[in-house]
Write an enzyme that holds these catalytic residues in place. Sequence first.
Site, PDB file in Angstrom:
ATOM      1  N   CYS A  78       6.354  -7.355  -1.877  1.00  0.00           N
ATOM      2  CA  CYS A  78       5.245  -7.932  -2.643  1.00  0.00           C
ATOM      3  C   CYS A  78       3.909  -7.288  -2.277  1.00  0.00           C
ATOM      4  O   CYS A  78       3.146  -6.900  -3.169  1.00  0.00           O
ATOM      5  CB  CYS A  78       5.211  -9.448  -2.445  1.00  0.00           C
ATOM      6  SG  CYS A  78       5.227  -9.986  -0.721  1.00  0.00           S
ATOM      7  N   TYR A  79       3.633  -7.163  -0.984  1.00  0.00           N
ATOM      8  CA  TYR A  79       2.389  -6.508  -0.587  1.00  0.00           C
ATOM      9  C   TYR A  79       2.346  -5.049  -1.061  1.00  0.00           C
ATOM     10  O   TYR A  79       1.325  -4.605  -1.612  1.00  0.00           O
ATOM     11  CB  TYR A  79       2.217  -6.553   0.933  1.00  0.00           C
ATOM     12  CG  TYR A  79       1.746  -7.861   1.497  1.00  0.00           C
ATOM     13  CD1 TYR A  79       0.580  -8.478   1.046  1.00  0.00           C
ATOM     14  CD2 TYR A  79       2.444  -8.487   2.544  1.00  0.00           C
ATOM     15  CE1 TYR A  79       0.135  -9.673   1.588  1.00  0.00           C
ATOM     16  CE2 TYR A  79       2.008  -9.681   3.093  1.00  0.00           C
ATOM     17  CZ  TYR A  79       0.850 -10.273   2.615  1.00  0.00           C
ATOM     18  OH  TYR A  79       0.417 -11.460   3.169  1.00  0.00           O
TER      19      TYR A  79
END
Length: 346
Positions: A150-151
């Site tokens: 996600c990051y």
Amino acid sequence: MIRVGIVGATGYSGVELIRLLSLHPHAHMERLYSSSAEGTSLASVFPHLQQITLPTLQAIDPTAMAAENDVVFLATPAGVSRELSPQLLAAGVKVIDLSGDFRLSSSELYRTWYKKEPASQDQLALAVYGLHEWNREQVSEAKLIANPGCYPTAALLGLLPLAKSGWADPHSWIIDAKSGVSGAGRGVSLGVHYSEVNESVSAYKVGQHQHTPEIEQELTRQSGVETIIQFTPHLIPMTRGILVTAYAQLTASVGIEALQDLYESAYSDKPFVRVRQPGTHPRTKEVYGSNYCDIALHLDQRTGRVIILSVIDNVVKGAAGQAVQNMNTMFGLPETEGLALTPVFP
């Protein structure tokens, strides 16, 4: 109709896959698998799904899974996918892995950052990094997708146009990222306990987050220049969303108009990336529940730095939505199929 199996259906990424695929016109959820809730209905775990007809949760059996599905999503903890994938791939089943087992091409980096034994080098070589906006052609031919973290999704979508331009110092990247609590998964721990998280903002895994080498690897791969980053994640007392604020030192004399043109050109044919006008500051609320990534640029004339703001919903674009986007392309469908969702607001 694509026969879909989901391993880890009771986790946040798994249940988000179910929400998205229940709206998909060309996918049928053939089987749902869980190591902790075998034999139960998903509606007994998630009552909000009671109106959807879903199969009973089954045990994880790679032989049966290979016979029952065209593609299997592995929404599992790190270390599980490397055991399941070889049998599925050998049977001709496509695999989209939402864990980190295949994201790093170096087994030594995986061992160092994930503290687990890596997948075999053959599997790592087979895996395609599924950052769809930048690897679409490879995704279309892939049998095994390493769905990005996600990051890294939020960071790379924001950084790559500038990184590839050669206008910024590749050793000057600083990434400040903030995530909602759902990014930690559904497991119970003191770190995500309500009374510990509420009314508090905290940095964690400072200098040692496992997404660091993933971001560096893809910046280096796409730009052709060895890139080092400083990455610090923070936990915010909200459910969904990631805000990345990234900084880079310019090495070229370019103005905000050129930077804006660079980004608009890079994403002109990418339906899920929305480049905002200069002077705007995207909020996580503006992509909530959607597969969009909103990006805005700010040029600080005083310091010569570019500030890049990037927001996503970590459970959708940062996990399940991007996985469905990759599935669509793997099976020759429009990448937007089943994903044309307007963000939820307020």
